[in-house]
Design a protein around this motif. Structure first.
Motif, short mmCIF file in Angstrom:
data_model
loop_
_atom_site.label_atom_id
_atom_site.label_comp_id
_atom_site.label_asym_id
_atom_site.label_seq_id
_atom_site.Cartn_x
_atom_site.Cartn_y
_atom_site.Cartn_z
N GLY A 118 3.06 57.91 65.46
CA GLY A 118 4.34 57.78 66.00
C GLY A 118 4.42 58.14 67.73
N VAL A 157 8.67 58.81 68.52
CA VAL A 157 9.48 58.70 67.32
C VAL A 157 8.84 59.60 66.31
CG1 VAL A 157 8.26 56.77 66.21
CG2 VAL A 157 10.63 57.11 65.63
N ASP A 162 13.90 49.10 72.36
CA ASP A 162 13.07 48.16 71.62
C ASP A 162 12.18 49.23 70.74
OD1 ASP A 162 11.96 45.90 71.09
OD2 ASP A 162 10.56 46.06 72.77
N GLN A 163 12.03 48.93 69.56
CA GLN A 163 11.50 49.33 68.34
C GLN A 163 10.12 48.62 68.44
OE1 GLN A 163 12.66 52.11 66.72
NE2 GLN A 163 14.43 51.94 67.89
N LYS A 164 8.78 49.30 68.33
CA LYS A 164 7.54 48.37 68.16
C LYS A 164 6.60 49.03 67.16
CE LYS A 164 4.37 48.72 71.41
NZ LYS A 164 3.55 48.28 72.73
N ASP A 189 15.60 47.31 65.36
CA ASP A 189 15.31 48.25 64.18
C ASP A 189 13.74 48.33 63.64
OD1 ASP A 189 16.28 49.49 62.04
OD2 ASP A 189 16.24 47.79 60.79
N MET A 190 13.57 49.67 63.63
CA MET A 190 12.20 49.94 63.15
C MET A 190 11.84 49.39 61.82
SD MET A 190 9.27 51.38 63.97
CE MET A 190 9.87 52.48 65.37
N LEU A 229 3.56 53.49 65.50
CA LEU A 229 5.04 53.06 65.56
C LEU A 229 5.80 53.75 66.91
CD1 LEU A 229 6.22 54.03 62.05
CD2 LEU A 229 5.67 51.79 62.85
N SER A 230 6.23 53.05 67.71
CA SER A 230 6.66 53.45 68.96
C SER A 230 8.02 52.96 69.30
CB SER A 230 5.60 53.05 69.88
OG SER A 230 5.52 51.74 70.26
N VAL A 231 9.00 53.95 70.29
CA VAL A 231 10.19 53.46 70.78
C VAL A 231 10.25 53.55 72.27
CG1 VAL A 231 12.57 54.12 70.79
CG2 VAL A 231 11.32 54.37 68.61
N HIS A 236 7.99 43.57 67.60
CA HIS A 236 9.21 44.08 68.33
C HIS A 236 10.56 43.64 67.81
CE1 HIS A 236 6.70 45.14 72.03
NE2 HIS A 236 6.12 43.92 71.64
#
Length: 107
Positions: free
Chosen positions: A7, A10, A47-49, A69-70, A41-43, A66
């Motif tokens: 992450g 996150v 934007d959650q990616k 919501d994750m 997983l990144s923020v 993208h």
């Protein structure tokens, strides 16, 4: 198969880890030649990616998605990955079939 979930900005909780694992199991059961899977997983601001790199024999498949919501980003990522894996699997089967057809016509 090696599965790595990391992450960026996150924390990867147990719930996220279980969700990603269950979604990837659905995709990987279609294809046996998977050697390793890397999930990031990144923020970035709002934007959650979610991105994944799937290492199979002969090719690396990369997919990213993208969303706000994750969990929705993970769903979109696995849907894209499933299409890519099926496409790659179909190409392998087509080439194998063409080689057999070519060999039969030479005889």
């Amino acid at each position: 198969m090696n599965l790595t979930i990391t992450g960026h900005h996150v924390e990867v909780t147990a719930a996220l880890r279980d969700y990603v694992t269950s979604k990837l199991d659905r995709v990987i059961r279609h294809f046996d030649n998977v050697t390793s899977v890397g999930v990031i997983l990144s923020v970035e601001k709002l934007d959650q990616k979610a991105e994944v790199t799937l290492h199979v024999r002969g090719k690396d498949i990369f997919v990213e998605a993208h969303n706000g919501d994750m969990y929705a980003a993970i769903d979109a990522m696995t849907d894209k990955l499933e299409r890519q894996v099926q496409k790659h699997k179909q190409k392998l089967q087509d080439h194998h079939h063409d080689a057999l057809k070519h060999q039969a016509t030479e005889e």
